[in-house]
Design an enzyme around this catalytic site. Structure first.
Site, short mmCIF file in Angstrom:
data_model
loop_
_atom_site.label_atom_id
_atom_site.label_comp_id
_atom_site.label_asym_id
_atom_site.label_seq_id
_atom_site.Cartn_x
_atom_site.Cartn_y
_atom_site.Cartn_z
CB CYS A 252 4.38 -4.51 1.16
SG CYS A 252 4.26 -3.59 2.71
CB THR B 252 6.56 0.30 4.34
OG1 THR B 252 5.42 -0.55 4.47
CG2 THR B 252 6.09 1.74 4.23
CG ASP C 20 0.47 -5.02 0.64
OD1 ASP C 20 -0.20 -4.85 -0.40
OD2 ASP C 20 1.20 -4.16 1.14
CG HIS D 164 3.61 -4.26 8.46
ND1 HIS D 164 3.45 -3.28 9.40
CD2 HIS D 164 2.75 -3.96 7.44
CE1 HIS D 164 2.54 -2.41 8.98
NE2 HIS D 164 2.09 -2.80 7.79
CB CYS E 55 0.84 3.27 3.37
SG CYS E 55 0.13 1.93 2.42
#
Ligand code: PYC
Length: 312
Positions: free
Chosen positions: A238, A240, A234, A208, A89
């Site tokens: 984000c 990632t 999110d 995701h 994360c």
């Protein structure tokens, strides 16, 4: 007897991270991916207590710090959310670094952290700025068509940034805060279409969804809307997801090594990303800002019917 869990909350570009610093489960030794399995099998009620309502919400990402197996690492970290566990994360790592700084456990400079998907580096740049070197990101498949009920066909890249992403440009929606209900609706339908059509990343769930679009600000390269596995979006760009995006841009010849990419979230917070090569490996770097906003104790009371959170 009530149980006490000390947590420190922060937010990275609006997205919360709740770090367990004391009173968390003892996951024993061994590879972190195995410890994560133990967390899931034997201590999932801790996950729920920390991030689910009534103490948390679907927006929270939790982080459990542990003893690293590599002595060069400062800590191991397992990230989790309202429905399960994450590989890595990005916003959470930035939050963990500011939490360690808040605790006086680190000084400005470089540290290493173990995650279930590999080691990451993080540099506290001073103030509230943190730069992370994520695990290597890559694109698995480009421009994959997907039929989405009540919408039509969209095309997505399947890419890894520490979690699996389906990145879509041709969604036809403005990435704008006023448009969150429509963005939620479409990204949820894309997620369900991936599941219904058994589309995976070599067998792993693509959990995701990242919708990309332009930003009205000239200094920003793109804006995104990322739907997380627990069906919350999110608030940060984000980490990632930005890493996955950098890999796709590089694969398309649109981002050279070392070039900066400013990624904005749907609420207007920003990460600065770039790719850098070390040896044979290309790594995504993400810089962002986090603020500690609570240092508190969760109380798990024996007679509280929702002591371990509201969960299925
Ligand atoms: O920043 O990588 C990230 C992230 C994943 C899920 C929520 N935030």
């Amino acid at each position: 007897m009530a149980k006490h869990i000390r947590v420190i909350d922060s937010h990275t570009g609006g997205e919360p991270t709740r770090v367990i610093v004391d009173g968390g489960p003892d996951l024993g030794a061994g590879p972190l991916a195995t410890q994560r399995e133990r967390f899931q099998q034997s201590f999932d009620h801790f996950r729920s207590a920390v991030v689910n309502e009534p103490r948390g919400s679907e927006v929270f990402v939790g982080a459990l710090l542990g003893k690293p197996s590599n002595p060069l690492c400062t800590a191991s970290v397992i990230f989790f959310n309202n429905v399960g566990y994450l590989g890595m994360c990005g916003h959470g790592t930035i939050g963990v670094v500011m939490t360690l700084a808040h605790l006086g456990r680190i000084q400005p400079g470089l540290i290493r952290l173990e995650t279930p998907v590999g080691e990451v580096e993080a540099e506290w740049l001073g103030g509230n700025r943190v730069r992370i070197r994520n695990v290597p990101s890559y694109r698995l498949a480009a421009n994959v068509p997907l039929a989405v009920p009540s919408h039509g066909v969209v095309h997505g890249d399947i890419a890894w940034g520490g979690n699996w992403f389906f990145l879509v440009d041709d969604h036809g929606l403005a990435i704008d805060r006023a448009n969150v209900p429509a963005l939620m609706s479409l990204s949820s339908r894309i997620r369900h279409a991936l599941q219904d059509q058994h589309m995976t990343a070599n067998g792993a769930e693509i959990d995701h969804i990242e919708l990309i679009g332009p930003s009205p600000k000239p200094e920003v390269n793109a804006r995104n809307f990322v739907l997380c596995p627990g069906m919350a979006y999110d608030r940060s760009p984000c980490g990632t997801g930005t890493s996955a995006k950098l890999a796709c841009l590089h694969a398309d010849g649109k981002l050279a090594l070392g070039d900066s990419w400013i990624q904005e979230s749907v609420i207007g917070s920003r990460f600065e990303g770039c790719l850098q090569q070390h040896g044979d490996t290309v790594y995504p770097y993400i810089t962002g800002t986090a603020y500690v906003n609570a240092d508190t104790t969760l109380i798990i009371a024996g007679d509280d019917p929702f002591a371990w959170g509201i969960h299925d």
